[in-house]
Write a protein that holds these residues in place. Structure first.
Motif, PDB file in Angstrom:
ATOM      1  N   VAL A  83      41.850  29.781  11.440  1.00 20.80           N
ATOM      2  CA  VAL A  83      40.660  29.606  12.282  1.00 20.80           C
ATOM      3  C   VAL A  83      40.708  30.534  13.495  1.00 20.80           C
ATOM      4  CG1 VAL A  83      39.435  27.971  13.765  1.00 20.80           C
ATOM      5  CG2 VAL A  83      40.232  27.253  11.508  1.00 20.80           C
ATOM      6  N   GLU A  84      41.877  30.653  14.124  1.00 17.39           N
ATOM      7  CA  GLU A  84      41.988  31.556  15.276  1.00 17.39           C
ATOM      8  C   GLU A  84      41.784  33.004  14.854  1.00 17.39           C
ATOM      9  OE1 GLU A  84      44.610  29.705  18.763  1.00 17.39           O
ATOM     10  OE2 GLU A  84      45.818  30.396  17.076  1.00 17.39           O
ATOM     11  N   GLY A  85      42.419  33.400  13.747  1.00 17.25           N
ATOM     12  CA  GLY A  85      42.232  34.772  13.268  1.00 17.25           C
ATOM     13  C   GLY A  85      40.795  35.044  12.893  1.00 17.25           C
ATOM     14  N   PHE A  86      40.162  34.069  12.235  1.00 13.56           N
ATOM     15  CA  PHE A  86      38.755  34.216  11.830  1.00 13.56           C
ATOM     16  C   PHE A  86      37.845  34.313  13.050  1.00 13.56           C
ATOM     17  CE2 PHE A  86      34.655  32.410  10.417  1.00 13.56           C
ATOM     18  CZ  PHE A  86      34.365  33.269   9.369  1.00 13.56           C
ATOM     19  N   GLY A  87      38.067  33.441  14.036  1.00 16.70           N
ATOM     20  CA  GLY A  87      37.234  33.477  15.241  1.00 16.70           C
ATOM     21  C   GLY A  87      37.378  34.781  16.001  1.00 16.70           C
ATOM     22  N   GLU A  88      38.601  35.288  16.107  1.00 14.43           N
ATOM     23  CA  GLU A  88      38.819  36.549  16.822  1.00 14.43           C
ATOM     24  C   GLU A  88      38.239  37.728  16.045  1.00 14.43           C
ATOM     25  OE1 GLU A  88      39.857  37.317  19.707  1.00 14.43           O
ATOM     26  OE2 GLU A  88      40.710  35.451  20.470  1.00 14.43           O
ATOM     27  N   LEU A  89      38.378  37.715  14.714  1.00 16.43           N
ATOM     28  CA  LEU A  89      37.792  38.794  13.917  1.00 16.43           C
ATOM     29  C   LEU A  89      36.274  38.778  14.034  1.00 16.43           C
ATOM     30  CD1 LEU A  89      38.789  40.373  10.698  1.00 16.43           C
ATOM     31  CD2 LEU A  89      36.569  39.253  10.637  1.00 16.43           C
ATOM     32  N   MET A  90      35.678  37.590  14.048  1.00 19.42           N
ATOM     33  CA  MET A  90      34.239  37.496  14.214  1.00 19.42           C
ATOM     34  C   MET A  90      33.807  38.058  15.557  1.00 19.42           C
ATOM     35  SD  MET A  90      31.807  34.106  14.167  1.00 19.42           S
ATOM     36  CE  MET A  90      31.928  33.948  12.393  1.00 19.42           C
ATOM     37  N   SER A  91      34.563  37.748  16.605  1.00 17.40           N
ATOM     38  CA  SER A  91      34.256  38.261  17.937  1.00 17.40           C
ATOM     39  C   SER A  91      34.325  39.785  17.964  1.00 17.40           C
ATOM     40  CB  SER A  91      35.233  37.663  18.950  1.00 17.40           C
ATOM     41  OG  SER A  91      34.991  38.155  20.239  1.00 17.40           O
ATOM     42  N   LEU A  92      35.367  40.347  17.321  1.00 16.47           N
ATOM     43  CA  LEU A  92      35.501  41.804  17.264  1.00 16.47           C
ATOM     44  C   LEU A  92      34.367  42.426  16.466  1.00 16.47           C
ATOM     45  CD1 LEU A  92      37.039  44.481  17.600  1.00 16.47           C
ATOM     46  CD2 LEU A  92      38.409  43.842  15.590  1.00 16.47           C
ATOM     47  N   ALA A  93      34.065  41.860  15.296  1.00 15.54           N
ATOM     48  CA  ALA A  93      33.021  42.426  14.438  1.00 15.54           C
ATOM     49  C   ALA A  93      31.664  42.428  15.133  1.00 15.54           C
ATOM     50  CB  ALA A  93      32.951  41.640  13.126  1.00 15.54           C
ATOM     51  N   LYS A  94      31.334  41.333  15.819  1.00 19.13           N
ATOM     52  CA  LYS A  94      30.056  41.258  16.535  1.00 19.13           C
ATOM     53  C   LYS A  94      29.991  42.303  17.648  1.00 19.13           C
ATOM     54  CE  LYS A  94      28.231  37.498  14.577  1.00 19.13           C
ATOM     55  NZ  LYS A  94      26.906  37.415  13.937  1.00 19.13           N
TER      56      LYS A  94
ATOM     57  N   THR B   8      42.041  29.567  20.264  1.00 17.57           N
ATOM     58  CA  THR B   8      41.005  30.531  20.608  1.00 17.57           C
ATOM     59  C   THR B   8      40.071  30.705  19.419  1.00 17.57           C
ATOM     60  OG1 THR B   8      40.552  32.842  21.191  1.00 17.57           O
ATOM     61  CG2 THR B   8      42.519  32.426  19.900  1.00 17.57           C
ATOM     62  N   LEU B   9      38.788  30.860  19.717  1.00 22.92           N
ATOM     63  CA  LEU B   9      37.780  31.096  18.675  1.00 22.92           C
ATOM     64  C   LEU B   9      37.063  32.412  18.904  1.00 22.92           C
ATOM     65  CD1 LEU B   9      36.256  27.482  18.622  1.00 22.92           C
ATOM     66  CD2 LEU B   9      38.022  28.418  17.112  1.00 22.92           C
ATOM     67  N   GLY B  10      37.675  33.287  19.701  1.00 19.92           N
ATOM     68  CA  GLY B  10      37.051  34.549  20.059  1.00 19.92           C
ATOM     69  C   GLY B  10      36.872  34.631  21.567  1.00 19.92           C
ATOM     70  N   ILE B  11      36.501  35.805  22.060  1.00 23.69           N
ATOM     71  CA  ILE B  11      36.358  36.011  23.502  1.00 23.69           C
ATOM     72  C   ILE B  11      35.437  34.955  24.112  1.00 23.69           C
ATOM     73  CG2 ILE B  11      35.520  37.573  25.300  1.00 23.69           C
ATOM     74  CD1 ILE B  11      38.072  38.531  24.103  1.00 23.69           C
ATOM     75  N   GLY B  12      35.964  34.213  25.099  1.00 24.18           N
ATOM     76  CA  GLY B  12      35.164  33.230  25.821  1.00 24.18           C
ATOM     77  C   GLY B  12      34.944  31.927  25.087  1.00 24.18           C
ATOM     78  N   ARG B  13      35.593  31.737  23.933  1.00 25.94           N
ATOM     79  CA  ARG B  13      35.383  30.517  23.144  1.00 25.94           C
ATOM     80  C   ARG B  13      36.729  29.927  22.745  1.00 25.94           C
ATOM     81  NH1 ARG B  13      31.570  34.292  21.325  1.00 25.94           N
ATOM     82  NH2 ARG B  13      29.389  33.585  21.412  1.00 25.94           N
ATOM     83  N   GLY B  14      36.838  28.600  22.848  1.00 24.75           N
ATOM     84  CA  GLY B  14      38.078  27.950  22.466  1.00 24.75           C
ATOM     85  C   GLY B  14      37.897  26.455  22.404  1.00 24.75           C
TER      86      GLY B  14
END
Length: 445
Positions: free
Chosen positions: A172-183, A363-369
């Motif tokens: 979930v953390e890897g997925f959330g961070e990858l989503m943040s990067l991709a966006k 962490t779920l991506g930049i600014g999200r957790g």
């Protein structure tokens, strides 16, 4: 001097050796660590390495830089024979050899659990080591570059599709961070549209993040879906052959990136190549003070901790529960292990390992957790700040803390670096080809 041999230089092994250097008197014992990698990986930072929020080397703690009085052997232990007090060590470029010990510490860690699913071995990346996190990031960046040069169609759609299998913390953390990067990448690629980005998270159970409650877990699913993710619960991966994903819910799609984070398995060294007692899951049987054995029988001078050990969880008040395999326990077990070994060498009593959870944070991506401690749940930006604050304090050595914080500060001002270094995975290619790009198929050099 007595020889203390530590098998594995991960969390528990590193902290055991680090604290033993401080606890042992001069000439009291010699400590040896055997590990194929010259560093300890701080795994909670791997999702941020994947997203480019942390430099890869900053999530790795050099063993030689911080273990000044420990003998380090860059190799793998392939067999443990406690009956003869020896282990077999394998190093590149030399025959296998035996190494003796007086005190053994087994902290070999766990390995990624896989299943015989078509295409997994050929297509999937894991997310347990720095190299894997870097490779995932480079694959995503390279896919964006290639997709931007293609017209809309199946190949472009495949390049802009990423799939994570496993809904635990790592996935979930890897997925959330990858989503943040991709966006965030989309603003640099005007040729691409946000609707072309397809991100899938596949979990065999009916919920994700089993360490948090049902409601916080459901909130995470809704949060990911609001950001455009497709979360497949109660779903298994049936095939990934040639990048074609087949799910048990009937969906099929092509994916240019596949990441496998579906849990851990016992280390083969411990499970299959030792005469130490193991349980049905292949974990070393450990008493509450981290000595190997049972409540009625102990194996002298043999200790274990971390992900390869079944450590009783005394904080629960139940006799049939064991500590979960995470960094929070491994670090503290390593510290307790060093104290108990030093006490044992001096004929003193050991103490049991007891640790009450400090809560869980992801962490779920930049600014999200999300953070949960018993009934207290914190979401969004505050939880993300708590995640960063806790882990920058938890990573060992002030040198690493300073480097990580400096990268965060730079990224806050200038954003994340989006350069792919996929070519480093084959660094001699440019030299061998004379620096020339590959010729198109069918055309002469």
């Amino acid at each position: 001097m007595r020889e203390i041999l530590i098998v594995g230089g991960g969390y528990a092994g590193f902290y055991t050796a680090w604290r033993l250097e401080k606890k042992l008197r001069h000439g009291e014992a010699r400590v040896t660590v055997v590990d194929p990698r010259p560093y300890m990986t701080y795994q909670p930072f791997l999702p941020e390495v994947l997203a480019g929020s942390i430099e890869a080397r900053h999530a790795a703690v050099s063993l030689r830089r911080h273990l000044h009085r420990t003998r380090l052997i860059a190799g793998s232990v392939t067999e443990i024979r406690n009956a003869s007090r020896t282990v077999t060590v394998r190093q590149e470029g030399r025959p296998d050899y035996d190494l003796g010990y007086d005190v053994l510490v087994v902290t070999a860690g766990a390995v990624t659990r896989t299943f015989p699913i078509p295409g997994i071995q050929e297509e999937a990346f894991g997310l347990k080591h720095v190299e894997e996190a870097v490779a995932i990031r480079d694959r995503l960046l390279t896919s964006f570059d290639r997709a931007a040069a293609l017209p809309p169609g199946p190949e472009r759609r495949k390049l802009l599709t990423a799939t994570f299998v496993g809904g635990g913390f790592s996935g979930v953390e890897g997925f959330g961070e990858l989503m943040s990067l991709a966006k965030s990448l989309l603003k640099h690629y005007p040729e691409l549209d946000a609707h072309e980005l397809n991100l899938h998270l596949v979990e065999a159970l009916g919920r994700i993040l089993p360490e948090v409650g049902d409601k916080p877990g459901s909130w995470v699913v809704r949060s990911l879906e609001r950001r455009g993710a497709q979360v497949h619960l109660n779903t298994q991966l049936l095939s990934a052959a040639d990048g074609n994903i087949v799910l048990s819910n009937g969906q099929e799609f092509a994916s240019g990136l596949l990441v496998w984070t579906a849990g851990n398995a016992s280390n083969p060294i411990v499970h299959n190549h030792t005469d130490l007692p193991v349980n049905q899951r292949g974990l070393v049987r450990v008493r509450a003070d981290l000595r190997v054995g049972t409540e009625t029988a102990v194996i002298p001078d043999v200790w274990a901790a971390g992900d390869d050990a079944a450590v009783p969880d005394l904080a629960t008040g139940r006799s049939d529960t064991y500590t979960v395999p995470n960094a929070q326990h491994a670090v503290r077990q390593g510290k307790r292990l060093a104290k108990n070994i030093a006490a044992s060498l001096r004929g003193r009593n050991t103490k049991d390992y007891v640790h009450h959870s400090l809560g869980v944070v992801a962490t779920l991506g930049i600014g999200r957790g999300i953070f949960q401690y018993h009934g207290l749940v914190i979401k969004g930006l505050p939880a993300w700040l708590m995640h960063r604050g806790y882990h920058v304090l938890a990573i060992p050595t002030w040198e690493r803390k300073a480097r990580v914080f400096a990268v965060w500060a730079t990224a806050a001002l200038y954003g994340r670096d989006i350069v792919s270094l996929a070519s480093v995975q084959d660094p001699r290619k440019a030299f061998v080809s004379g620096g020339r790009p590959a010729s198109p198929v069918g055309l002469p050099d």
